[in-house]
Design a protein around this motif. Structure first.
Motif, PDB file in Angstrom:
ATOM      1  N   GLU A 180       0.833  -1.205   0.000  1.00 36.15           N
ATOM      2  CA  GLU A 180       0.000   0.000   0.000  1.00 36.15           C
ATOM      3  C   GLU A 180       0.867   1.253   0.000  1.00 36.15           C
ATOM      4  OE1 GLU A 180      -4.055   1.602   2.202  1.00 36.15           O
ATOM      5  OE2 GLU A 180      -2.847   0.021   3.141  1.00 36.15           O
ATOM      6  N   HIS A 192       3.178   0.796 -10.175  1.00 37.23           N
ATOM      7  CA  HIS A 192       2.526  -0.212 -11.018  1.00 37.23           C
ATOM      8  C   HIS A 192       2.768  -1.619 -10.457  1.00 37.23           C
ATOM      9  CE1 HIS A 192       0.903  -2.004 -14.636  1.00 37.23           C
ATOM     10  NE2 HIS A 192       1.998  -2.741 -14.770  1.00 37.23           N
ATOM     11  N   MET A 195       0.610  -2.189  -7.461  1.00 34.46           N
ATOM     12  CA  MET A 195      -0.787  -2.404  -7.859  1.00 34.46           C
ATOM     13  C   MET A 195      -0.992  -3.836  -8.356  1.00 34.46           C
ATOM     14  SD  MET A 195      -2.969  -0.410 -10.793  1.00 34.46           S
ATOM     15  CE  MET A 195      -2.013  -1.206 -12.085  1.00 34.46           C
ATOM     16  N   ARG A 196      -0.056  -4.306  -9.200  1.00 32.32           N
ATOM     17  CA  ARG A 196      -0.166  -5.676  -9.729  1.00 32.32           C
ATOM     18  C   ARG A 196      -0.122  -6.705  -8.608  1.00 32.32           C
ATOM     19  NH1 ARG A 196       4.136  -7.354 -13.541  1.00 32.32           N
ATOM     20  NH2 ARG A 196       2.863  -9.248 -13.579  1.00 32.32           N
ATOM     21  N   LEU A 198      -1.000  -6.291  -5.452  1.00 29.70           N
ATOM     22  CA  LEU A 198      -2.252  -6.246  -4.696  1.00 29.70           C
ATOM     23  C   LEU A 198      -3.376  -6.924  -5.472  1.00 29.70           C
ATOM     24  CD1 LEU A 198      -1.960  -2.622  -3.284  1.00 29.70           C
ATOM     25  CD2 LEU A 198      -2.070  -4.722  -1.920  1.00 29.70           C
ATOM     26  N   GLU A 199      -3.373  -6.749  -6.786  1.00 30.68           N
ATOM     27  CA  GLU A 199      -4.377  -7.425  -7.614  1.00 30.68           C
ATOM     28  C   GLU A 199      -4.209  -8.936  -7.538  1.00 30.68           C
ATOM     29  OE1 GLU A 199      -3.640  -5.658 -11.396  1.00 30.68           O
ATOM     30  OE2 GLU A 199      -5.057  -4.010 -11.097  1.00 30.68           O
ATOM     31  N   LYS A 200      -2.950  -9.402  -7.518  1.00 29.35           N
ATOM     32  CA  LYS A 200      -2.689 -10.836  -7.464  1.00 29.35           C
ATOM     33  C   LYS A 200      -3.105 -11.408  -6.105  1.00 29.35           C
ATOM     34  CE  LYS A 200       0.806 -14.330  -8.528  1.00 29.35           C
ATOM     35  NZ  LYS A 200      -0.008 -14.934  -9.600  1.00 29.35           N
ATOM     36  N   ASP A 202      -5.545 -10.291  -4.154  1.00 25.96           N
ATOM     37  CA  ASP A 202      -7.000 -10.365  -4.305  1.00 25.96           C
ATOM     38  C   ASP A 202      -7.720 -10.811  -3.022  1.00 25.96           C
ATOM     39  OD1 ASP A 202      -9.308  -9.963  -5.789  1.00 25.96           O
ATOM     40  OD2 ASP A 202      -9.430 -12.081  -6.382  1.00 25.96           O
ATOM     41  N   THR A 203      -7.260 -10.311  -1.888  1.00 24.97           N
ATOM     42  CA  THR A 203      -7.957 -10.552  -0.623  1.00 24.97           C
ATOM     43  C   THR A 203      -8.785  -9.306  -0.306  1.00 24.97           C
ATOM     44  OG1 THR A 203      -6.190  -9.602   0.731  1.00 24.97           O
ATOM     45  CG2 THR A 203      -6.019 -11.959   0.185  1.00 24.97           C
ATOM     46  N   ALA A 206      -6.466  -6.521   0.466  1.00 21.98           N
ATOM     47  CA  ALA A 206      -5.749  -6.024  -0.698  1.00 21.98           C
ATOM     48  C   ALA A 206      -6.679  -5.179  -1.581  1.00 21.98           C
ATOM     49  CB  ALA A 206      -5.164  -7.190  -1.498  1.00 21.98           C
ATOM     50  N   ARG A 207      -7.918  -5.640  -1.742  1.00 23.03           N
ATOM     51  CA  ARG A 207      -8.864  -4.872  -2.565  1.00 23.03           C
ATOM     52  C   ARG A 207      -9.196  -3.536  -1.904  1.00 23.03           C
ATOM     53  NH1 ARG A 207     -11.009 -10.139  -3.341  1.00 23.03           N
ATOM     54  NH2 ARG A 207     -12.554  -9.866  -1.671  1.00 23.03           N
ATOM     55  N   LEU A 210      -6.401  -1.166  -2.727  1.00 23.24           N
ATOM     56  CA  LEU A 210      -6.524  -0.674  -4.100  1.00 23.24           C
ATOM     57  C   LEU A 210      -7.635   0.351  -4.227  1.00 23.24           C
ATOM     58  CD1 LEU A 210      -6.054  -3.978  -6.139  1.00 23.24           C
ATOM     59  CD2 LEU A 210      -4.604  -1.965  -6.225  1.00 23.24           C
TER      60      LEU A 210
END
Length: 211
Positions: A180, A192, A195-196, A198-200, A202-203, A206-207, A210
């Protein structure tokens, strides 16, 4: 002026003044009948210049040349000092970043701390394949997560970055606070990568980061 009086007035210890004399940086022009060091006005003026140069960070070994070279502009000496200071600052900044990463991992004991330092050094190796191997084999525990995230955010090699992304994903929500902070990094590439990652993950946490 005798050495004791010079020391008292200048704040420079008699021991240091004797050291200056031994290395030829500042030898008193005269001696008393009893053999004591006797500093002239010219000596005191030289001492003033020496201390000014030392206060700017010039090493003792470089001061004689700076004093002897009257043709050299002060800006030349200042430029060399500035270059040296910036180099030291870069080293200190890197050290501070390493210490911050170790602190973020909250090591439980010295063994934990040393393991994190070893991981830090390994992930800074010049060989990308060595970094990739270490990323794939490193423990994804709480203490290592901050180090792995920091390595991910700066990694340029695609294969190594993929291995680090996998390692960070294994760490789960432990990685979220550091990632974060990465979203606000001054470098776009690091933002970037954060961000990737955090997307991976996907908890929910993490969301939320984002969002």
């Amino acid at each position: 002026m005798l050495i004791g009086e010079v020391a008292a007035r200048s704040g420079i210890s008699a021991r240091m003044l004797r050291h200056y004399d031994r290395i030829g940086l500042l030898s008193p022009s005269e001696r008393t009948a009893g053999g004591y060091r006797d500093y002239s006005d010219a000596d005191l003026r030289r001492l003033f210049h020496i201390e000014n140069l030392r206060s700017l960070g010039l090493p003792l070994a470089d001061i004689p040349a700076a004093l002897a070279d009257d043709a050299r502009a002060p800006s030349d000496t200042i430029e060399r000092l500035l270059h040296r200071t910036r180099a030291r600052l870069a080293v200190l900044t890197e050290l501070a970043e390493r210490l911050e990463q170790v602190r973020s991992g909250e090591p439980r004991d010295w063994s934990d701390a040393l393991r994190m330092v070893e991981l830090l050094r390994g992930l800074e190796a010049p060989d990308a394949s060595a970094r990739q191997t270490l990323a794939l084999t490193a423990d994804a525990d709480h203490a290592s997560t901050a180090v792995l995230v920091a390595a991910l955010l700066r990694e340029d090699d695609l294969n190594t970055a993929g291995a680090l992304l996998w390692a960070v994903a294994r760490a789960g929500d432990d990685a979220v606070p550091t990632l974060e902070r990465g979203l606000h990094d001054a470098e776009a590439a690091r933002r970037h990568r954060a961000m990737r990652a955090l997307e991976k993950l996907d908890t929910p946490r993490a969301r939320a980061a984002l969002g």
